[in-house]
Design a protein around this motif. Structure first.
Motif, PDB file in Angstrom:
ATOM      1  N   GLN A  78      41.887  33.360  -3.007  1.00  0.00           N
ATOM      2  CA  GLN A  78      41.970  32.436  -2.935  1.00  0.00           C
ATOM      3  C   GLN A  78      41.188  31.888  -1.169  1.00  0.00           C
ATOM      4  O   GLN A  78      41.447  30.680  -1.358  1.00  0.00           O
ATOM      5  N   SER A  79      41.040  33.266  -0.440  1.00  0.00           N
ATOM      6  CA  SER A  79      40.867  32.019   1.013  1.00  0.00           C
ATOM      7  C   SER A  79      39.127  32.226   1.868  1.00  0.00           C
ATOM      8  O   SER A  79      39.211  32.103   2.527  1.00  0.00           O
ATOM      9  N   GLN A  80      38.964  32.948  -0.457  1.00  0.00           N
ATOM     10  CA  GLN A  80      37.436  32.889   0.407  1.00  0.00           C
ATOM     11  C   GLN A  80      36.601  31.472  -0.630  1.00  0.00           C
ATOM     12  O   GLN A  80      36.543  31.730  -1.197  1.00  0.00           O
ATOM     13  N   ASN A  81      35.996  30.710   0.034  1.00  0.00           N
ATOM     14  CA  ASN A  81      35.262  29.866  -0.773  1.00  0.00           C
ATOM     15  C   ASN A  81      33.463  30.774  -1.806  1.00  0.00           C
ATOM     16  O   ASN A  81      33.792  30.062  -2.836  1.00  0.00           O
ATOM     17  N   SER A  82      34.223  32.420  -2.057  1.00  0.00           N
ATOM     18  CA  SER A  82      33.236  32.345  -2.742  1.00  0.00           C
ATOM     19  C   SER A  82      33.822  32.713  -4.581  1.00  0.00           C
ATOM     20  O   SER A  82      33.374  32.555  -5.505  1.00  0.00           O
ATOM     21  N   ARG A 137      35.323  30.371  -6.250  1.00  0.00           N
ATOM     22  CA  ARG A 137      34.422  28.917  -6.778  1.00  0.00           C
ATOM     23  C   ARG A 137      33.236  29.192  -6.958  1.00  0.00           C
ATOM     24  O   ARG A 137      32.475  28.734  -7.994  1.00  0.00           O
ATOM     25  N   ARG A 138      32.335  29.917  -5.690  1.00  0.00           N
ATOM     26  CA  ARG A 138      31.262  29.560  -6.024  1.00  0.00           C
ATOM     27  C   ARG A 138      30.625  31.146  -7.067  1.00  0.00           C
ATOM     28  O   ARG A 138      29.412  31.288  -7.715  1.00  0.00           O
ATOM     29  N   GLU A 174      39.415  25.221  -0.810  1.00  0.00           N
ATOM     30  CA  GLU A 174      39.772  24.491  -1.785  1.00  0.00           C
ATOM     31  C   GLU A 174      40.087  23.096  -1.239  1.00  0.00           C
ATOM     32  O   GLU A 174      40.199  22.175  -2.258  1.00  0.00           O
ATOM     33  N   ASN A 175      41.154  23.374  -1.106  1.00  0.00           N
ATOM     34  CA  ASN A 175      42.308  22.375  -0.386  1.00  0.00           C
ATOM     35  C   ASN A 175      42.372  21.952   1.032  1.00  0.00           C
ATOM     36  O   ASN A 175      43.360  21.345   1.875  1.00  0.00           O
ATOM     37  N   ASP A 176      41.060  22.323   1.474  1.00  0.00           N
ATOM     38  CA  ASP A 176      40.850  21.761   2.441  1.00  0.00           C
ATOM     39  C   ASP A 176      41.622  22.540   3.982  1.00  0.00           C
ATOM     40  O   ASP A 176      42.043  21.597   5.170  1.00  0.00           O
ATOM     41  N   GLU A 196      26.794  20.532  -1.669  1.00  0.00           N
ATOM     42  CA  GLU A 196      26.507  20.755  -2.901  1.00  0.00           C
ATOM     43  C   GLU A 196      26.206  22.215  -2.681  1.00  0.00           C
ATOM     44  O   GLU A 196      26.590  23.335  -4.470  1.00  0.00           O
ATOM     45  N   ALA A 197      25.802  22.623  -2.308  1.00  0.00           N
ATOM     46  CA  ALA A 197      25.239  24.807  -2.382  1.00  0.00           C
ATOM     47  C   ALA A 197      27.020  25.282  -2.351  1.00  0.00           C
ATOM     48  O   ALA A 197      27.230  25.722  -2.286  1.00  0.00           O
ATOM     49  N   VAL A 198      27.329  24.258  -0.526  1.00  0.00           N
ATOM     50  CA  VAL A 198      28.337  24.862  -0.435  1.00  0.00           C
ATOM     51  C   VAL A 198      29.937  25.104  -1.221  1.00  0.00           C
ATOM     52  O   VAL A 198      30.666  26.451  -1.582  1.00  0.00           O
ATOM     53  N   GLU A 199      30.007  23.632  -2.312  1.00  0.00           N
ATOM     54  CA  GLU A 199      31.079  24.155  -3.594  1.00  0.00           C
ATOM     55  C   GLU A 199      30.366  25.024  -4.106  1.00  0.00           C
ATOM     56  O   GLU A 199      30.970  24.660  -5.191  1.00  0.00           O
TER      57      GLU A 199
END
Length: 404
Positions: free
Chosen positions: A132-136, A138-139, A274-276, A321-324
């Motif tokens: 959950q602490s990695q943006n990967s 959702r990617r 995800e929640n900033d 868009e790439a980051v998300e």
């Protein structure tokens, strides 16, 4: 929805699937996933995709053999260059202008290879290890959701949080002692090496170890003879370094090695979850620094200012868009089309002078440039053109041109 989100979900796969594909880097998290799967009755294949920062095949084979799982190593470098790096250069893909985006670029390529192999092997699940602490998280999930894969997918660490210490202890008890000295999490590829977590957890007090850096280390033995480098683009594509034609993979490797030897290309900054919530990350990307800087100088030199203003908006949208993890979205495709179209006008050569930690443009030769090369001569010519007068039929002076 066939989502894997916890260790309990991993256990529940018994009897539902016969074969699992795991994304495997040889790091702490992906190795601990094999530890979790060792008691299952499911066949496991571990997939490592080489994205250009080297694969320790000996270590990967050792860990795979320890758990009795099959190992597949795929070369994803060319796909990464073609799918991601060229677009990132043209889009000036910097996160909030702070640092080059990296893992965002690699995830779609890794998942493309994973889905192809999972379907070939009839795997009923694809597991990764983002938390959950990695943006990967959702990617990777987003890339799988947009693919043709219809099996189970996800990470058991999404809802099951396990400390690094617990994982290291468990692996040591299993006979793997290689992880006891690892104090950060990392992700690396041809474009960028990045680090987070562990000793970098707390921005208010963290340890920045010089040993983290591999490319951006001061090394006079690798520095260029005249401490300068030139980069040539042709229609938006990087083609030459110091006049020598190079394929992009070799070019990035060359620039990482030689520009990095001046300690150029280090970054530190925050990434948002995800929640900033914000997390601290350290990066090194010497080649990305040089290639994106050279491209930016050239596009400013040749494009109309209004086009550049619009390009900035499209670049920000493309990067977001790439980051998300929304590769292939309608918005991403539309911004890519705009960026690719104007890239056709970007050709020329930029030369940089190099010093410790600094990359400074010392020369630019752009095709169809809009810059002035002789400002005095231009002033005289324009003054003459704009001040021409003639005698009208009424014998009065008529200003032919009064444009400013």
């Amino acid at each position: 929805m066939k989502k894997i989100r916890s260790i309990a979900d991993i256990s529940a796969l018994n009897g539902q699937v016969d074969h699992i594909l795991t994304l495997f880097s040889g790091g702490l998290d992906s190795t601990y996933l094999l530890e979790l799967l060792k008691e299952s009755n499911i066949k496991v294949t571990a997939l490592a995709v080489d994205m250009g920062d080297g694969i320790d095949s000996k270590l990967l084979s050792y860990i795979a053999a320890h758990y009795g799982v099959d190992l597949i190593i795929e070369d994803g470098r060319q796909s990464f260059v073609e799918h991601s790096i060229v677009s990132a250069i043209q889009a000036q893909a910097m996160y909030l202008g702070d640092y080059p985006v990296s893992s965002s670029l690699s995830r779609p390529v890794i998942i493309k290879h994973a889905v192809e192999i999972a379907e070939k092997l009839n795997c009923g699940a694809i597991c990764h290890t983002a938390n959950q602490s990695q943006n990967s998280l959702r990617r990777l999930n987003g890339a799988i959701e947009r693919s043709s894969f219809d099996g189970f997918y996800g990470s058991p660490y999404e809802y099951s949080a396990i400390s690094r210490e617990e994982k290291i202890t468990s692996l040591s008890m299993s006979g793997l002692f290689e992880f006891s000295g690892r104090n950060v999490s990392g992700d690396s590829n041809l474009w960028c090496r990045e680090f987070e977590s562990g000793v970098l957890d707390n921005p208010e007090g963290f340890d920045l170890c010089e040993s983290l850096f591999h490319w951006s280390v001061w090394n006079p033995a690798l520095q260029l003879a005249d401490s300068s480098v030139s980069i040539t683009f042709q229609k938006g594509m990087p083609t030459r370094v110091n006049g020598t034609v190079m394929p992009l993979i070799k070019m990035v490797e060359y620039l990482n090695k030689h520009i990095g030897s001046y300690q150029i290309g280090r970054y530190i900054g925050f990434d948002h979850l995800e929640n900033d919530e914000k997390v601290l990350e350290i990066r090194e990307a010497p080649a990305a620094s040089a290639l994106m800087s050279a491209y930016r100088h050239l596009e400013v030199a040749v494009l109309e200012t209004e086009v550049l203003r619009m390009k900035t908006l499209h670049s920000q949208t493309w990067t977001n868009e790439a980051v998300e993890g929304r590769w292939g979205s309608h918005l991403h495709q539309a911004t890519q089309a705009f960026i690719s179209q104007i890239a056709q006008s970007v050709s020329g050569t930029v030369t940089f002078s190099l010093s410790q930690g600094q990359l400074f443009m010392s020369n630019i030769v752009a095709d169809k440039a809009r810059y002035l090369t002789d400002r005095d001569a231009w002033e005289i010519q324009v003054a003459n053109e704009r001040s021409q007068r003639t005698i009208t039929t009424e014998n009065t002076l008529q200003l032919i041109s009064t444009s400013a």
